[in-house]
Structure formats: C-alpha cells, structure tokens
Design a protein around this motif. Structure first.
Motif, PDB file in Angstrom:
ATOM      1  N   ASN A  69      38.962  41.086  43.962  1.00 57.32           N
ATOM      2  CA  ASN A  69      37.757  41.922  43.919  1.00 57.32           C
ATOM      3  C   ASN A  69      38.004  43.411  44.194  1.00 57.32           C
ATOM      4  OD1 ASN A  69      37.485  40.496  46.898  1.00 57.32           O
ATOM      5  ND2 ASN A  69      36.554  42.524  46.985  1.00 57.32           N
ATOM      6  N   LYS A  70      39.102  43.928  43.670  1.00 55.77           N
ATOM      7  CA  LYS A  70      39.394  45.356  43.765  1.00 55.77           C
ATOM      8  C   LYS A  70      39.459  45.946  42.358  1.00 55.77           C
ATOM      9  CE  LYS A  70      39.997  44.993  48.233  1.00 55.77           C
ATOM     10  NZ  LYS A  70      39.003  45.523  49.183  1.00 55.77           N
ATOM     11  N   ILE A  71      39.468  47.277  42.289  1.00 57.99           N
ATOM     12  CA  ILE A  71      39.638  47.950  41.001  1.00 57.99           C
ATOM     13  C   ILE A  71      40.919  48.766  41.053  1.00 57.99           C
ATOM     14  CG2 ILE A  71      37.202  47.993  40.347  1.00 57.99           C
ATOM     15  CD1 ILE A  71      38.724  51.143  41.601  1.00 57.99           C
ATOM     16  N   PRO A  72      41.538  49.035  39.886  1.00 57.48           N
ATOM     17  CA  PRO A  72      41.109  48.725  38.531  1.00 57.48           C
ATOM     18  C   PRO A  72      41.665  47.386  38.043  1.00 57.48           C
ATOM     19  CG  PRO A  72      43.031  50.118  38.443  1.00 57.48           C
ATOM     20  CD  PRO A  72      42.721  49.920  39.907  1.00 57.48           C
ATOM     21  N   SER A  73      41.117  46.948  36.911  1.00 57.76           N
ATOM     22  CA  SER A  73      41.655  45.812  36.162  1.00 57.76           C
ATOM     23  C   SER A  73      41.593  46.174  34.682  1.00 57.76           C
ATOM     24  CB  SER A  73      40.829  44.548  36.416  1.00 57.76           C
ATOM     25  OG  SER A  73      40.828  44.193  37.774  1.00 57.76           O
ATOM     26  N   ILE A  74      42.414  45.522  33.893  1.00 63.20           N
ATOM     27  CA  ILE A  74      42.404  45.787  32.460  1.00 63.20           C
ATOM     28  C   ILE A  74      42.516  44.484  31.679  1.00 63.20           C
ATOM     29  CG2 ILE A  74      43.458  48.077  32.694  1.00 63.20           C
ATOM     30  CD1 ILE A  74      46.092  46.821  31.604  1.00 63.20           C
ATOM     31  N   ILE A  75      42.071  44.538  30.435  1.00 65.15           N
ATOM     32  CA  ILE A  75      42.419  43.539  29.420  1.00 65.15           C
ATOM     33  C   ILE A  75      42.988  44.307  28.250  1.00 65.15           C
ATOM     34  CG2 ILE A  75      41.608  41.762  27.840  1.00 65.15           C
ATOM     35  CD1 ILE A  75      39.255  41.268  29.721  1.00 65.15           C
ATOM     36  N   ASP A  76      44.210  43.993  27.886  1.00 69.21           N
ATOM     37  CA  ASP A  76      44.826  44.599  26.705  1.00 69.21           C
ATOM     38  C   ASP A  76      44.791  43.566  25.584  1.00 69.21           C
ATOM     39  OD1 ASP A  76      46.256  45.888  24.787  1.00 69.21           O
ATOM     40  OD2 ASP A  76      48.080  46.141  25.974  1.00 69.21           O
ATOM     41  N   PRO A  77      44.012  43.811  24.521  1.00 70.13           N
ATOM     42  CA  PRO A  77      43.943  42.824  23.435  1.00 70.13           C
ATOM     43  C   PRO A  77      45.252  42.725  22.655  1.00 70.13           C
ATOM     44  CG  PRO A  77      42.798  44.831  22.820  1.00 70.13           C
ATOM     45  CD  PRO A  77      43.153  44.971  24.264  1.00 70.13           C
ATOM     46  N   ASN A  78      46.102  43.740  22.822  1.00 75.42           N
ATOM     47  CA  ASN A  78      47.386  43.758  22.123  1.00 75.42           C
ATOM     48  C   ASN A  78      48.514  43.760  23.146  1.00 75.42           C
ATOM     49  OD1 ASN A  78      46.283  44.125  19.355  1.00 75.42           O
ATOM     50  ND2 ASN A  78      45.535  46.042  20.236  1.00 75.42           N
ATOM     51  N   GLY A  79      48.588  42.701  23.915  1.00 77.21           N
ATOM     52  CA  GLY A  79      49.585  42.590  24.966  1.00 77.21           C
ATOM     53  C   GLY A  79      50.927  42.111  24.444  1.00 77.21           C
ATOM     54  N   PRO A  80      51.799  41.655  25.332  1.00 77.08           N
ATOM     55  CA  PRO A  80      53.120  41.177  24.919  1.00 77.08           C
ATOM     56  C   PRO A  80      53.023  40.078  23.859  1.00 77.08           C
ATOM     57  CG  PRO A  80      53.000  41.406  27.302  1.00 77.08           C
ATOM     58  CD  PRO A  80      51.607  41.619  26.787  1.00 77.08           C
ATOM     59  N   ASP A  81      53.887  40.176  22.862  1.00 77.73           N
ATOM     60  CA  ASP A  81      53.922  39.207  21.756  1.00 77.73           C
ATOM     61  C   ASP A  81      52.614  39.170  20.984  1.00 77.73           C
ATOM     62  OD1 ASP A  81      56.552  38.392  22.486  1.00 77.73           O
ATOM     63  OD2 ASP A  81      55.703  37.080  24.027  1.00 77.73           O
ATOM     64  N   GLY A  82      51.838  40.268  21.080  1.00 79.14           N
ATOM     65  CA  GLY A  82      50.586  40.351  20.340  1.00 79.14           C
ATOM     66  C   GLY A  82      49.444  39.547  20.919  1.00 79.14           C
ATOM     67  N   LYS A  83      49.648  39.003  22.130  1.00 76.08           N
ATOM     68  CA  LYS A  83      48.619  38.202  22.769  1.00 76.08           C
ATOM     69  C   LYS A  83      47.874  39.027  23.813  1.00 76.08           C
ATOM     70  CE  LYS A  83      51.372  33.985  22.210  1.00 76.08           C
ATOM     71  NZ  LYS A  83      52.076  32.871  22.905  1.00 76.08           N
ATOM     72  N   PRO A  84      46.589  38.743  24.043  1.00 76.73           N
ATOM     73  CA  PRO A  84      45.842  39.505  25.052  1.00 76.73           C
ATOM     74  C   PRO A  84      46.397  39.286  26.447  1.00 76.73           C
ATOM     75  CG  PRO A  84      44.552  37.643  24.257  1.00 76.73           C
ATOM     76  CD  PRO A  84      45.744  37.742  23.370  1.00 76.73           C
ATOM     77  N   LEU A  85      46.348  40.340  27.241  1.00 76.79           N
ATOM     78  CA  LEU A  85      46.853  40.293  28.611  1.00 76.79           C
ATOM     79  C   LEU A  85      45.812  40.858  29.559  1.00 76.79           C
ATOM     80  CD1 LEU A  85      49.286  39.904  30.625  1.00 76.79           C
ATOM     81  CD2 LEU A  85      49.757  42.339  30.229  1.00 76.79           C
ATOM     82  N   ALA A  86      45.455  40.079  30.586  1.00 73.24           N
ATOM     83  CA  ALA A  86      44.586  40.555  31.666  1.00 73.24           C
ATOM     84  C   ALA A  86      45.471  40.890  32.853  1.00 73.24           C
ATOM     85  CB  ALA A  86      43.570  39.481  32.044  1.00 73.24           C
ATOM     86  N   LEU A  87      45.170  42.010  33.511  1.00 72.26           N
ATOM     87  CA  LEU A  87      46.046  42.477  34.575  1.00 72.26           C
ATOM     88  C   LEU A  87      45.232  43.214  35.636  1.00 72.26           C
ATOM     89  CD1 LEU A  87      49.184  42.358  34.905  1.00 72.26           C
ATOM     90  CD2 LEU A  87      49.241  44.694  33.998  1.00 72.26           C
ATOM     91  N   PHE A  88      45.573  42.965  36.914  1.00 78.04           N
ATOM     92  CA  PHE A  88      44.992  43.758  38.005  1.00 78.04           C
ATOM     93  C   PHE A  88      46.111  44.296  38.879  1.00 78.04           C
ATOM     94  CE2 PHE A  88      44.940  39.352  39.610  1.00 78.04           C
ATOM     95  CZ  PHE A  88      45.454  39.483  40.896  1.00 78.04           C
ATOM     96  N   GLU A  89      45.752  45.098  39.870  1.00 82.58           N
ATOM     97  CA  GLU A  89      46.642  45.868  40.749  1.00 82.58           C
ATOM     98  C   GLU A  89      47.119  47.135  40.031  1.00 82.58           C
ATOM     99  OE1 GLU A  89      47.496  46.068  43.890  1.00 82.58           O
ATOM    100  OE2 GLU A  89      46.256  44.340  44.434  1.00 82.58           O
ATOM    101  N   SER A  90      46.752  48.280  40.611  1.00 83.12           N
ATOM    102  CA  SER A  90      47.007  49.562  39.950  1.00 83.12           C
ATOM    103  C   SER A  90      48.484  49.816  39.695  1.00 83.12           C
ATOM    104  CB  SER A  90      46.400  50.700  40.773  1.00 83.12           C
ATOM    105  OG  SER A  90      46.932  50.718  42.093  1.00 83.12           O
ATOM    106  N   GLY A  91      49.350  49.447  40.632  1.00 82.53           N
ATOM    107  CA  GLY A  91      50.770  49.662  40.423  1.00 82.53           C
ATOM    108  C   GLY A  91      51.306  48.857  39.259  1.00 82.53           C
ATOM    109  N   ALA A  92      50.883  47.600  39.176  1.00 83.03           N
ATOM    110  CA  ALA A  92      51.306  46.747  38.067  1.00 83.03           C
ATOM    111  C   ALA A  92      50.795  47.298  36.740  1.00 83.03           C
ATOM    112  CB  ALA A  92      50.801  45.322  38.279  1.00 83.03           C
TER     113      ALA A  92
END
Length: 232
Positions: A69-92
């Motif tokens: 429950n912290k920010i930011p978070s992202i969803i990249d529709p064009n992630g690794p291998d062309g698959k969507p990737l959801a990611l949290f933690e600003s450093g990551a």
C-alpha cells in the motif's frame, strides 16, 4: 493489444491509453522518482493519482497491484518478452526503467553496480531517515515534549548529507560524472528535506555546498521540473 482489464486495479483507475505504461502515484519524494524517470526517458505513460486523503492506497484495487500500500506502482503493457509487467517499490521501478531504455544506468557491469549501490544507499538510509525527521520536525511528532527522537534523526540526516557531500567532491553526480538513477532516487528526498519539511536549518544545510549545487543542477533539468508536479 494489451488487455488492461486483466489487472483489477484498472476497474478503479481505467486505462484510457492501455498501450502506454500505467503509473499510479502521488508527487511525494518516492512518487516523483518514477515520474521524473519517465519524463527523462520519454516513455509514453498514463498517470493515475492515488489519493491518500481518501485512502486510495488501502483500496482492494490498489492492494491488488501493491500489497504494501505504498506509491509508486506501475504496469508496463510491454514488459520483458513482450508480456505485461506489474511492479512496485520506487528503487525497483528505477532500475527496471533504466534497463528497459538503456539510459541513466551504466552499461558496464562495474559501473552498473556502483550506481545501484547508491540507489540502495538512498532506499535504506536517506529515505527512512529524512522521512522520520520530517515527522518529528513538521508533523505530529513536533508536539512531542521529548526532543531526543527528532535530534536522533536530525543527526543521522546530517551524517548522510555528509556522505553525499564527500561523494560529490569526487564527481559531478552521485555515482560518477554522469547523471544516473542514483541522482533520480536521492535528490527528490533532499529537495523535500529543505523544501516541504523546512528542515534546512535543523540539518545545517548551509554546510553542504556541493549537495546544494547538485540539487540546483537537478532541479534545473526540464524533466525534473515536470516530474516533481506529477500527478497534479
């Protein structure tokens, strides 16, 4: 085309441009790391405001993406291998976006890890210590009669600024002579410390001229000026 509906968070924050990277954030020191990086790289993205005033961060929709429950978070529709990737933690997120674009992180292994160590320095030291000082100096903690907690975090914040001052005496930027994600991770917190937290006098910010100069150079970058206000 990427189907954004497979992520429950999009029921609360619909994606108007599902082909773009989706950013869920607020303009806090951690939040603007992601928006500044996105502005710096020029990646197309769509931003969604996670409003703490209405506890958006505690909603089931947001927790489906970030269980912390912290920010930011992202969803990249064009992630690794062309698959969507959801990611949290600003450093990551910074490391991911740097590797995705090949920017703001040295390509050689030694330089890469050197920069990442300074990102970890921010994540484990500057963020938590500056944040605690902000609590005890500006927010509810300032009403505490016992000032030892505030002084403890003020002292540690001064020490960390001293580490940055020494490092910036060797290089133009934190991880070397090139601007990297180490700077994008760190300077939003320095900016917040002397700005929003109004703690410049408490930490003796005038005693760190190299940090001051680097902060000004950071603020002068157009992508930084834009990212610091996102989401509006």
């Amino acid at each position: 085309m990427f189907d954004a509906s497979v992520f429950p968070i999009t029921a609360k924050w619909p994606a108007q441009h599902p082909d773009r990277l989706q950013l869920y954030s607020l303009p806090t020191p951690n939040g603007v790391k992601a928006s500044i990086m996105l502005e710096e790289t020029g990646l197309p993205y769509e931003v969604h405001k996670v409003d703490f005033a209405t506890n958006d961060q505690l909603s089931p929709a947001y927790l489906s993406l970030n269980p912390n429950n912290k920010i930011p978070s992202i969803i990249d529709p064009n992630g690794p291998d062309g698959k969507p990737l959801a990611l949290f933690e600003s450093g990551a997120i910074l490391i991911y976006l740097a590797e995705k674009t090949g920017r703001f992180l040295p390509l050689d292994a030694a330089g890469r890890y050197h920069a990442i160590q300074w990102v970890m320095f921010q994540m484990g030291g500057i963020g938590p210590m500056f944040g605690q000082l902000g609590f005890f100096h500006k927010f509810a903690g300032r009403e505490y009669e016992d000032k030892r907690p505030r002084d403890r975090y003020a002292g540690e914040s001064k020490r960390l600024l001293g580490v940055l001052e020494t490092q910036l005496g060797k290089h133009a930027w934190i991880a070397g002579d090139e601007y990297t994600i180490a700077d994008i991770a760190t300077f939003p917190w320095v900016n917040n410390l002397v700005g929003f937290y109004d703690a410049a006098d408490v930490v003796g910010f005038q005693d760190f001229p190299r940090v001051q100069a680097a902060l000004e150079a950071f603020r002068a970058r157009p992508a930084v000026a834009a990212g610091l206000t996102i989401p509006g």
